[in-house]
Scaffold this motif. Structure first.
Motif, PDB file in Angstrom:
ATOM      1  N   HIS A 139      33.565 -29.954  13.337  1.00  0.00           N
ATOM      2  CA  HIS A 139      33.694 -28.740  13.417  1.00  0.00           C
ATOM      3  C   HIS A 139      32.072 -28.126  12.974  1.00  0.00           C
ATOM      4  O   HIS A 139      32.218 -26.973  13.022  1.00  0.00           O
ATOM      5  CB  HIS A 139      34.753 -28.041  13.510  1.00  0.00           C
ATOM      6  CG  HIS A 139      34.676 -26.427  13.056  1.00  0.00           C
ATOM      7  ND1 HIS A 139      34.890 -25.440  13.790  1.00  0.00           N
ATOM      8  CD2 HIS A 139      35.154 -26.175  11.513  1.00  0.00           C
ATOM      9  CE1 HIS A 139      35.172 -24.239  13.083  1.00  0.00           C
ATOM     10  NE2 HIS A 139      34.969 -24.920  11.718  1.00  0.00           N
ATOM     11  N   TYR A 153      39.384 -26.262  20.399  1.00  0.00           N
ATOM     12  CA  TYR A 153      40.886 -27.523  20.375  1.00  0.00           C
ATOM     13  C   TYR A 153      41.744 -27.153  19.823  1.00  0.00           C
ATOM     14  O   TYR A 153      43.011 -28.071  20.157  1.00  0.00           O
ATOM     15  CB  TYR A 153      39.677 -28.334  20.202  1.00  0.00           C
ATOM     16  CG  TYR A 153      40.714 -29.500  19.729  1.00  0.00           C
ATOM     17  CD1 TYR A 153      40.373 -30.636  20.429  1.00  0.00           C
ATOM     18  CD2 TYR A 153      40.542 -29.845  18.832  1.00  0.00           C
ATOM     19  CE1 TYR A 153      41.294 -31.936  20.556  1.00  0.00           C
ATOM     20  CE2 TYR A 153      41.223 -30.945  18.281  1.00  0.00           C
ATOM     21  CZ  TYR A 153      41.653 -32.229  18.704  1.00  0.00           C
ATOM     22  OH  TYR A 153      42.646 -33.079  19.021  1.00  0.00           O
ATOM     23  N   ILE A 154      40.985 -26.513  18.116  1.00  0.00           N
ATOM     24  CA  ILE A 154      42.025 -27.142  17.477  1.00  0.00           C
ATOM     25  C   ILE A 154      43.707 -26.252  17.807  1.00  0.00           C
ATOM     26  O   ILE A 154      44.601 -25.956  17.798  1.00  0.00           O
ATOM     27  CB  ILE A 154      42.023 -26.252  15.855  1.00  0.00           C
ATOM     28  CG1 ILE A 154      42.927 -27.401  15.094  1.00  0.00           C
ATOM     29  CG2 ILE A 154      41.724 -25.235  15.892  1.00  0.00           C
ATOM     30  CD1 ILE A 154      42.647 -28.678  15.109  1.00  0.00           C
ATOM     31  N   PHE A 210      36.553 -32.552  23.241  1.00  0.00           N
ATOM     32  CA  PHE A 210      35.563 -32.687  22.244  1.00  0.00           C
ATOM     33  C   PHE A 210      34.860 -33.540  22.394  1.00  0.00           C
ATOM     34  O   PHE A 210      33.682 -33.305  21.466  1.00  0.00           O
ATOM     35  CB  PHE A 210      36.496 -33.317  21.421  1.00  0.00           C
ATOM     36  CG  PHE A 210      36.308 -32.181  19.581  1.00  0.00           C
ATOM     37  CD1 PHE A 210      35.101 -32.393  18.721  1.00  0.00           C
ATOM     38  CD2 PHE A 210      37.514 -31.236  19.546  1.00  0.00           C
ATOM     39  CE1 PHE A 210      35.138 -32.371  18.133  1.00  0.00           C
ATOM     40  CE2 PHE A 210      36.677 -30.700  18.381  1.00  0.00           C
ATOM     41  CZ  PHE A 210      35.559 -31.312  17.197  1.00  0.00           C
ATOM     42  N   SER A 228      45.038 -37.672  16.454  1.00  0.00           N
ATOM     43  CA  SER A 228      46.065 -37.024  17.444  1.00  0.00           C
ATOM     44  C   SER A 228      46.826 -37.769  18.915  1.00  0.00           C
ATOM     45  O   SER A 228      48.056 -37.046  19.119  1.00  0.00           O
ATOM     46  CB  SER A 228      45.300 -36.279  18.788  1.00  0.00           C
ATOM     47  OG  SER A 228      44.358 -36.416  19.186  1.00  0.00           O
ATOM     48  N   THR A 282      34.850 -37.754  15.571  1.00  0.00           N
ATOM     49  CA  THR A 282      35.479 -36.645  17.121  1.00  0.00           C
ATOM     50  C   THR A 282      36.633 -38.299  17.597  1.00  0.00           C
ATOM     51  O   THR A 282      37.677 -37.913  17.472  1.00  0.00           O
ATOM     52  CB  THR A 282      34.749 -36.561  17.781  1.00  0.00           C
ATOM     53  OG1 THR A 282      33.745 -35.592  17.602  1.00  0.00           O
ATOM     54  CG2 THR A 282      35.691 -36.717  19.072  1.00  0.00           C
ATOM     55  N   LEU A 291      39.825 -38.807  15.020  1.00  0.00           N
ATOM     56  CA  LEU A 291      40.137 -37.148  15.490  1.00  0.00           C
ATOM     57  C   LEU A 291      40.804 -37.623  16.758  1.00  0.00           C
ATOM     58  O   LEU A 291      41.844 -37.167  17.067  1.00  0.00           O
ATOM     59  CB  LEU A 291      39.114 -36.105  15.443  1.00  0.00           C
ATOM     60  CG  LEU A 291      40.290 -35.023  15.799  1.00  0.00           C
ATOM     61  CD1 LEU A 291      41.137 -34.714  15.257  1.00  0.00           C
ATOM     62  CD2 LEU A 291      39.038 -33.968  16.454  1.00  0.00           C
ATOM     63  N   TRP A 319      39.244 -33.500  12.107  1.00  0.00           N
ATOM     64  CA  TRP A 319      37.978 -32.100  12.672  1.00  0.00           C
ATOM     65  C   TRP A 319      37.313 -31.010  11.894  1.00  0.00           C
ATOM     66  O   TRP A 319      36.683 -31.087  12.633  1.00  0.00           O
ATOM     67  CB  TRP A 319      39.477 -31.568  12.375  1.00  0.00           C
ATOM     68  CG  TRP A 319      38.976 -30.144  13.841  1.00  0.00           C
ATOM     69  CD1 TRP A 319      38.589 -29.965  14.878  1.00  0.00           C
ATOM     70  CD2 TRP A 319      38.905 -28.782  13.024  1.00  0.00           C
ATOM     71  NE1 TRP A 319      38.379 -28.634  14.928  1.00  0.00           N
ATOM     72  CE2 TRP A 319      38.565 -27.634  13.963  1.00  0.00           C
ATOM     73  CE3 TRP A 319      39.007 -28.011  12.239  1.00  0.00           C
ATOM     74  CZ2 TRP A 319      38.423 -26.855  13.478  1.00  0.00           C
ATOM     75  CZ3 TRP A 319      39.139 -27.436  11.960  1.00  0.00           C
ATOM     76  CH2 TRP A 319      38.411 -25.380  12.502  1.00  0.00           C
ATOM     77  N   SER A 337      35.307 -26.244  19.036  1.00  0.00           N
ATOM     78  CA  SER A 337      36.190 -26.962  18.194  1.00  0.00           C
ATOM     79  C   SER A 337      37.399 -25.687  18.133  1.00  0.00           C
ATOM     80  O   SER A 337      38.383 -26.112  17.225  1.00  0.00           O
ATOM     81  CB  SER A 337      35.349 -27.938  16.860  1.00  0.00           C
ATOM     82  OG  SER A 337      34.947 -26.380  16.647  1.00  0.00           O
TER      83      SER A 337
END
Length: 322
Positions: free
Chosen positions: A210, A304-305, A278, A254, A247, A250, A206, A301
């Motif tokens: 970011h 998102y996190i 994202f 996830s 991405t 990532l 990430w 971003s």
């Protein structure tokens, strides 16, 4: 590959804190106590710490399969804050020469003369010592070692080595920012497992998109300071392509965490949707190659996190009925 040579200017250390225009030697003694406290707090980069801690507590909830004791969460957060604050303060101490060359950072306290460099360094070292002692005493030794190791990596690998020499700086150096999930897991279990390692990977992958999104906006700052951040030494197209690649990985990690971490439907659906959005924003950066698109990705971003880790908490609460 990815290595840029530094100009003599970027290697020059600033010996005195009061060389900025308009800063008088008397500034240290003339400031009031509240202003002094604010200056020291700003050394720790509170906004970055907030983002790191957003990942720590949800990880603890997943590790506990419920809500850990309030005291354990508080103790872990306090220790993590001290460790991250110390690391950020050392970063400001080391980077005070290039900070004065960048529009975004020229008002930091070591540039303006609010704090003398030696005091900032002592402050940072004290924070790190307190972090280790606190975590060892109130959490466990593994958490303490992980937290301080992250600081050592951030300072020596990223700040002192990679930041000024390689466009891969944030890729490798950003690993330090992924350690809080390991600290959170270790705080609850006093061990590590595949689940926290996958979460480590989530934060690791990430970080580049970011940070590169923000660096696109401030590429001229990095060029002025001869810092080879990718957007400063490569085209926006090249940067955007790499952002998309990170991405995608990532997103995959996830989703992998859903299985490895034995998560439920709430988390899985959230990971699918949040990752898709994202990727959409990353593709928009490639399509438009505009600063505005990059900044939209940067803003998202953070959202998102925050939402991804919040979904972990909600998922556990729903499944356990806590």
């Amino acid at each position: 590959m990815g290595v840029a040579r530094l100009s003599p200017r970027s290697r020059t250390r600033v010996a005195e804190p009061n060389t900025s225009p308009g800063i008088s030697p008397a500034r240290h003694s003339s400031r009031n106590p509240l202003r002094s406290v604010r200056a020291y707090v700003s050394l720790t980069k509170p906004r970055i710490i907030e983002l790191l801690l957003v990942t720590t507590v949800p990880t603890m909830v997943v590790a506990d399969r419920g809500i850990p004791s309030v005291w354990l969460m508080v103790a872990t957060v306090v220790g993590g804050t001290l460790a991250a604050g110390g690391a950020n303060a050392i970063n400001m101490y080391v980077d005070r020469d290039i900070d004065r060359l960048m529009e975004r950072t020229r008002n930091r306290p070591l540039v303006t003369g609010e704090i003398a460099p030696v005091r900032a360094l002592v402050f940072a070292i004290v924070l790190e010592a307190l972090a280790f002692i606190w975590l060892w005493g109130f959490v466990n030794l593994l958490s303490a070692v992980l937290a301080v190791s992250a600081t050592a990596f951030y300072v020596f690998v990223y700040t002192l080595w990679l930041k000024r020499t390689s466009s891969r700086n944030i890729i490798i150096g950003g690993a330090a920012g992924a350690v809080p999930v390991l600290v959170g897991w270790a705080a609850v279990t006093n061990s590590l497992d595949w689940a926290p390692l996958v979460l480590f990977g989530v934060i690791f992958y990430w970080t580049p998109p970011h940070f590169w999104a923000l660096a696109i906006r401030y590429r001229d700052d990095y060029r002025a300071a001869s810092v080879p951040m990718l957007p400063a030494v490569a085209s926006t197209r090249t940067t955007a392509v790499r952002m998309i690649g990170y991405t995608v990985v990532l997103w995959g990690l996830s989703l992998l965490f859903s299985a490895v971490g034995e998560m439920g439907l709430v988390y899985f659906v959230s990971a699918v949707v949040l990752g898709a959005v994202f990727l959409y924003y990353a593709v928009q950066v490639l399509r438009t190659q505009a600063t505005a698109s990059a900044m939209r990705l940067f803003s998202y971003s953070i959202t998102y996190i925050t939402l991804l880790f919040a979904a972990m908490v909600v998922d556990q609460v729903v499944r356990t009925g806590v």
